[in-house]
Design a protein around this motif. Structure first.
Motif, mmCIF file in Angstrom:
data_model
loop_
_atom_site.group_PDB
_atom_site.id
_atom_site.type_symbol
_atom_site.label_atom_id
_atom_site.label_comp_id
_atom_site.label_asym_id
_atom_site.label_seq_id
_atom_site.Cartn_x
_atom_site.Cartn_y
_atom_site.Cartn_z
ATOM 1 N N ASP A 61 0.717 21.318 12.227
ATOM 2 C CA ASP A 61 0.435 21.946 11.452
ATOM 3 C C ASP A 61 -0.780 21.602 11.557
ATOM 4 O O ASP A 61 -2.282 21.859 11.307
ATOM 5 N N ALA A 62 -0.766 20.732 10.190
ATOM 6 C CA ALA A 62 -2.414 20.620 9.591
ATOM 7 C C ALA A 62 -3.016 19.695 9.516
ATOM 8 O O ALA A 62 -4.285 20.380 10.308
ATOM 9 N N LEU A 63 -2.878 19.120 10.857
ATOM 10 C CA LEU A 63 -3.913 18.867 11.949
ATOM 11 C C LEU A 63 -4.573 19.572 13.149
ATOM 12 O O LEU A 63 -5.694 19.242 14.205
ATOM 13 N N LYS A 76 -0.412 24.046 23.927
ATOM 14 C CA LYS A 76 1.245 24.061 23.648
ATOM 15 C C LYS A 76 1.580 24.778 22.350
ATOM 16 O O LYS A 76 0.500 23.491 21.762
ATOM 17 N N PRO A 77 1.558 25.976 21.735
ATOM 18 C CA PRO A 77 1.691 25.863 20.445
ATOM 19 C C PRO A 77 2.534 25.288 19.334
ATOM 20 O O PRO A 77 3.545 24.835 20.786
ATOM 21 N N ALA A 78 2.258 24.421 18.385
ATOM 22 C CA ALA A 78 3.352 23.745 17.668
ATOM 23 C C ALA A 78 4.237 24.574 17.951
ATOM 24 O O ALA A 78 4.597 25.820 16.666
ATOM 25 N N LYS A 79 5.787 23.786 17.580
ATOM 26 C CA LYS A 79 7.160 25.099 17.931
ATOM 27 C C LYS A 79 8.216 23.556 17.388
ATOM 28 O O LYS A 79 7.977 22.429 18.123
ATOM 29 N N LYS A 80 8.932 23.904 17.446
ATOM 30 C CA LYS A 80 10.352 23.481 17.654
ATOM 31 C C LYS A 80 10.842 22.819 18.803
ATOM 32 O O LYS A 80 10.922 23.858 19.550
ATOM 33 N N SER A 81 11.669 21.784 18.420
ATOM 34 C CA SER A 81 12.022 22.185 19.984
ATOM 35 C C SER A 81 13.311 20.665 20.281
ATOM 36 O O SER A 81 14.139 20.579 18.916
ATOM 37 N N PHE A 82 14.065 20.070 20.978
ATOM 38 C CA PHE A 82 15.331 19.762 20.338
ATOM 39 C C PHE A 82 15.001 18.162 19.957
ATOM 40 O O PHE A 82 15.660 17.563 19.837
ATOM 41 N N TRP A 83 14.036 17.792 20.585
ATOM 42 C CA TRP A 83 13.738 16.448 19.607
ATOM 43 C C TRP A 83 12.568 16.766 18.279
ATOM 44 O O TRP A 83 12.561 15.507 18.008
ATOM 45 N N GLY A 84 12.306 17.609 17.728
ATOM 46 C CA GLY A 84 11.900 17.632 16.734
ATOM 47 C C GLY A 84 10.742 18.466 16.919
ATOM 48 O O GLY A 84 11.437 19.907 17.824
ATOM 49 N N TYR A 85 9.487 18.852 16.463
ATOM 50 C CA TYR A 85 8.083 19.514 16.237
ATOM 51 C C TYR A 85 7.181 19.121 16.652
ATOM 52 O O TYR A 85 6.771 17.559 16.233
ATOM 53 N N LYS A 98 -1.126 14.871 22.286
ATOM 54 C CA LYS A 98 -0.191 15.803 21.521
ATOM 55 C C LYS A 98 0.738 15.349 20.287
ATOM 56 O O LYS A 98 -0.179 14.168 19.565
ATOM 57 N N ILE A 99 0.725 16.391 19.247
ATOM 58 C CA ILE A 99 0.348 15.861 18.193
ATOM 59 C C ILE A 99 2.474 16.392 17.500
ATOM 60 O O ILE A 99 2.773 17.729 18.155
ATOM 61 N N ALA A 100 2.981 15.392 17.212
ATOM 62 C CA ALA A 100 4.065 15.306 17.104
ATOM 63 C C ALA A 100 5.437 14.848 16.289
ATOM 64 O O ALA A 100 4.343 14.051 15.350
ATOM 65 N N THR A 101 6.337 15.163 15.848
ATOM 66 C CA THR A 101 7.153 14.739 14.471
ATOM 67 C C THR A 101 8.965 14.738 15.086
ATOM 68 O O THR A 101 8.550 15.609 15.910
#
Length: 208
Positions: A61-63, A76-85, A98-101
């Motif tokens: 979210d910060a980035l 694509k808005p940042a949100k939860k998914s089965f693989w993370g966020y 793409k920014i993800a964790t």
């Protein structure tokens, strides 16, 4: 044969100064990203996605917010998914990020630290491009047939992975069609070459 390294990614934009300013403010990638001027026309998907992997959702979210505040737009808005966020946005120069964790909850104070930068290439033939890169000296870290490949890139500042072009576009949330210049290259301390999809690996010393 030595393993090719990705010392930095090179983005091309009509206004290199403004583009550099955006990335410095939004992501702070330092030497892992270089920008140069190009007026070459391009439309649609350019065949790659740049991925920032971080430790937790708050860092995503910060980035994400820093990029939006600096002029990026949401794909694509940042949100939860089965693989993370995670989420996807487009920078003012047109590059897709793409920014993800893989984590779903914060476990420490939020920062804008980036754990790794990954070049996700959307290619016409994953198996053929995989064999090409193996022939250049890259080892395979993960491989899922003709769908996905992740390479061992040693001490590289940036990692490399392959999808099919259609799968990469779908993951990013854009249409797979695109024409014109890629406006993207890789800077390497190893030998120069061009891959089967036309991506140029350029000598790092010419960008120093």
């Amino acid at each position: 044969m030595s393993t090719p390294t990705i010392d930095s990614v090179i983005l091309e934009a009509p206004d290199a100064t403004a583009t550099e300013s955006f990335y410095t403010t939004a992501f702070g990638l330092g030497d892992r990203l270089r920008v140069r001027t190009s007026q070459a026309p391009t439309t649609g998907f350019r065949g790659y996605v740049l991925s920032l992997v971080v430790a937790q959702p708050g860092n995503v979210d910060a980035l994400f917010n820093a990029a939006l505040d600096s002029g990026a737009t949401i794909i694509k808005p940042a949100k939860k998914s089965f693989w993370g966020y995670g989420g996807v946005l487009q920078a003012p120069d047109g590059a897709i990020w793409k920014i993800a964790t893989s984590e779903k909850k914060d476990s420490k104070p939020v920062t804008r630290d980036i754990d790794s930068v990954v070049v996700l290439l959307g290619v016409e033939d994953v198996k053929a491009t995989k064999q090409f890169y193996v022939g250049q000296g890259l080892g395979v870290a993960k491989s899922f047939g003709s769908k996905y490949v992740e390479f061992e890139t040693g001490s590289s500042a940036v990692k490399l992975a392959l999808y099919t072009r259609r799968a990469a576009a779908k993951d990013a949330g854009v249409a797979p069609e695109g024409t014109g210049a890629r406006r993207f290259a890789i800077s390497t301390s190893g030998p120069e070459f061009t891959d089967p999809d036309g991506l140029a690996w350029e000598a790092s010393h010419i960008h120093a």
